[in-house]
Write an enzyme that holds these catalytic residues in place. Structure first.
Site, PDB file in Angstrom:
ATOM      1  CD  GLU A   1      34.105  47.340  40.147  1.00 20.97           C
ATOM      2  OE1 GLU A   1      34.037  47.884  39.038  1.00 20.97           O
ATOM      3  OE2 GLU A   1      34.774  46.303  40.360  1.00 20.97           O
TER       4      GLU A   1
ATOM      5  CD  GLU B   1      38.055  46.538  31.760  1.00 28.60           C
ATOM      6  OE1 GLU B   1      37.926  47.056  32.896  1.00 28.60           O
ATOM      7  OE2 GLU B   1      37.116  46.025  31.150  1.00 28.60           O
TER       8      GLU B   1
ATOM      9  CE  LYS C   1      36.293  30.948  32.773  1.00 28.67           C
ATOM     10  NZ  LYS C   1      34.848  31.151  33.130  1.00 28.67           N
TER      11      LYS C   1
ATOM     12  N   GLY D   1      42.022  39.235  38.974  1.00 27.72           N
ATOM     13  CA  GLY D   1      43.103  39.729  38.129  1.00 27.72           C
ATOM     14  C   GLY D   1      44.462  39.607  38.786  1.00 27.72           C
TER      15      GLY D   1
END
Length: 482
Positions: free
Chosen positions: A385, A252, A178, A235
């Site tokens: 981030e 990751e 996906k 995640g």
């Protein structure tokens, strides 16, 4: 315009369950450049069913001799190479990656990974006999783990896709891929290459959709393993689902890596490598060293050098050969980055260069490369981030404090140390809490594991460790003859 009307499922192009579509716009012009179907749960059901049939086939892909799989993966690599220029162009148009980078990362890296992992399984035995301590012998076998759900982001879509596909396919797994909605056109080109290469039906399936469809795929009862690259927030949600289902998962995730400039560093002589380790791909890479740690005694010098670098970068059309910084992937991403720039200013950091949108670029989601000085590591721009061309330069007094600042982060994915003394750099690198780190450069080499610790993820990709993530161990105990 590049338009697709079908999904690649079971080795063929299939009509989607609904008429809903994903529209793709150029990051540089904001113009519509293509569209693909938007998947529904029934499409995922079909894709997983196709992958399950292919994996469970007694004569199928999972049971082939590794050398036979390697032959198909070599054809896949060749089919990708014949499309490399178009792959790079599509990625650049979609997410703004400078074309010189796209050619290497998106056009060149996937075939390298296919050949590396195909060679690994065909040249190395996947089982071993171990003499036992109780009189018998144990046969330890590495088997493919099953049907893999591979969910990839938009920032480096093809390279990240093949961080998953190459080891999974080499191991004998089947895959449902996906892609991110922002970068779907390149994924469909990959499906075309897979069909040309003769991958057996159901071994690779491609269905496009958003977050909800991804969540449905992650929890699907027909999936044996999930491999996800993306934000830490997403995640965590995937980890919760996989934990409840006792389903193996590789994550990751995000990063806020430190680039530690030691007091003997010569940044001027390594400025190209420094750029690649801190601002590459318009700042849209998770492992970039966006926190630059500079010694107090040389702080202003380091700030000036980095500011001069940011000021000198060529900003513009990502398809132009001279462009070093292109646009961000979307208006939403630009808004996010600009929001962080505003937070940095509000918290007291000082902008030395950038901070706005470049002049003369009225279309496209551009942000100037931006450098903040006088940054405290507790500031938002030093802890969260940003995923854009924004660097924070943080002062430190000695090596111990530099390491402490580098480790004062929720993340632990990448990083770098800059010094004229390689042994000293290695000693500092060993003390930094991170899954990967470089000295005077940064790279993800196919032979070495890549991944993070803390909020940067679970598991590793690349290297033998990357292959092992798509295998499970079986032990057969052989009773000694009487």
């Amino acid at each position: 315009m590049i338009d697709y009307d079908s999904f690649y499922i079971g080795g063929d192009w299939r009509t989607p369950a609904t008429a809903t579509r994903i529209e793709v716009r150029s990051a540089a012009t904001e113009e519509l450049v293509g569209s693909v179907p938007e998947g529904a749960e029934r499409d995922v059901d079909d894709a997983v069913a196709a992958a399950r049939r292919a994996f469970d086939d007694p004569q199928g892909w999972a049971r082939w001799d590794p050398a036979r799989r390697a032959e198909v993966l070599e054809r896949f690599a060749q089919a990708l190479e014949s499309r490399a220029a178009e792959t790079a162009r599509r990625v650049t148009v979609q997410n703004g990656m400078p074309i010189t980078l796209s050619r290497n990362f998106e056009g060149g890296f996937p075939p390298v990974l296919l050949r590396y992992f195909a060679g690994m399984v065909s040249e190395n035995p996947q089982e071993e006999s171990r003499p036992g301590m109780l009189g018998g012998t144990s046969l330890v076998i590495r088997e493919p783990i099953g049907v893999v759900a591979a969910i990839v982001p938009w920032n480096v879509p093809q390279a990240i896709t093949f961080l998953k596909l190459a080891p999974a396919l080499a191991a004998g797994c089947t895959v449902v891929l996906k892609p991110a909605p922002e970068t779907v056109l390149d994924a469909f080109l990959t499906a075309e290459a897979a069909r040309e290469a003769g991958l057996p039906e159901g071994v690779l399936n491609v269905v496009a959709g958003g977050r909800e469809l991804g969540a449905y795929l992650v929890a699907h009862p027909g999936v044996d393993k999930v491999s996800f690259t993306g934000s830490t927030g997403a995640g965590r949600a995937i980890a919760e689902t996989c934990g409840r289902l006792l389903r193996p998962v590789t994550l990751e995730l995000g990063g806020k890596s430190a680039a530690i400039v030691l007091d003997d560093a010569d940044l001027a002589s390594t400025i190209e490598s420094f750029f690649a380790a801190t601002l590459l791909n318009n700042g849209q890479i998770c492992w970039l060293g966006t926190r630059v740690l500079a010694p107090q005694a040389r702080y202003q010098e380091v700030v000036d050098t980095i500011s001069d670098l940011a000021r000198s970068l060529a900003i513009g059309d990502p398809l132009a050969e001279s462009t070093q910084v292109g646009p961000l992937v979307s208006a939403r991403q630009r808004d996010r980055v600009e929001g962080y720039i505003a937070k940095g200013k509000a918290e007291g950091a000082r902008i030395t260069v950038g901070g706005g949108r470049p002049d003369g670029l009225d279309h496209g989601w551009f942000v100037q490369p931006t450098v903040f000085a006088d940054v405290d590591n507790k500031y938002t721009i030093a802890q969260e981030e940003i995923f854009g061309p924004v660097l924070s330069v943080i002062p430190y007094t000695d090596e111990d404090q530099a390491v402490a600042i580098a480790n004062d982060s929720d993340y632990g994915l990448g990083g770098s140390v800059w010094t004229r003394d390689g042994e000293r750099g290695e000693a500092v690198a060993r003390r930094v809490a991170s899954g990967t780190i470089g000295i005077n450069a940064y790279a993800n080499d196919p032979t070495a594991p890549f991944g993070g610790i803390k909020a940067s993820g679970i598991g590793r990709e690349l290297g033998p460790e990357g292959l092992h993530g798509y295998q499970q161990l079986k032990t057969i105990y052989l009773d000694p003859p009487s």
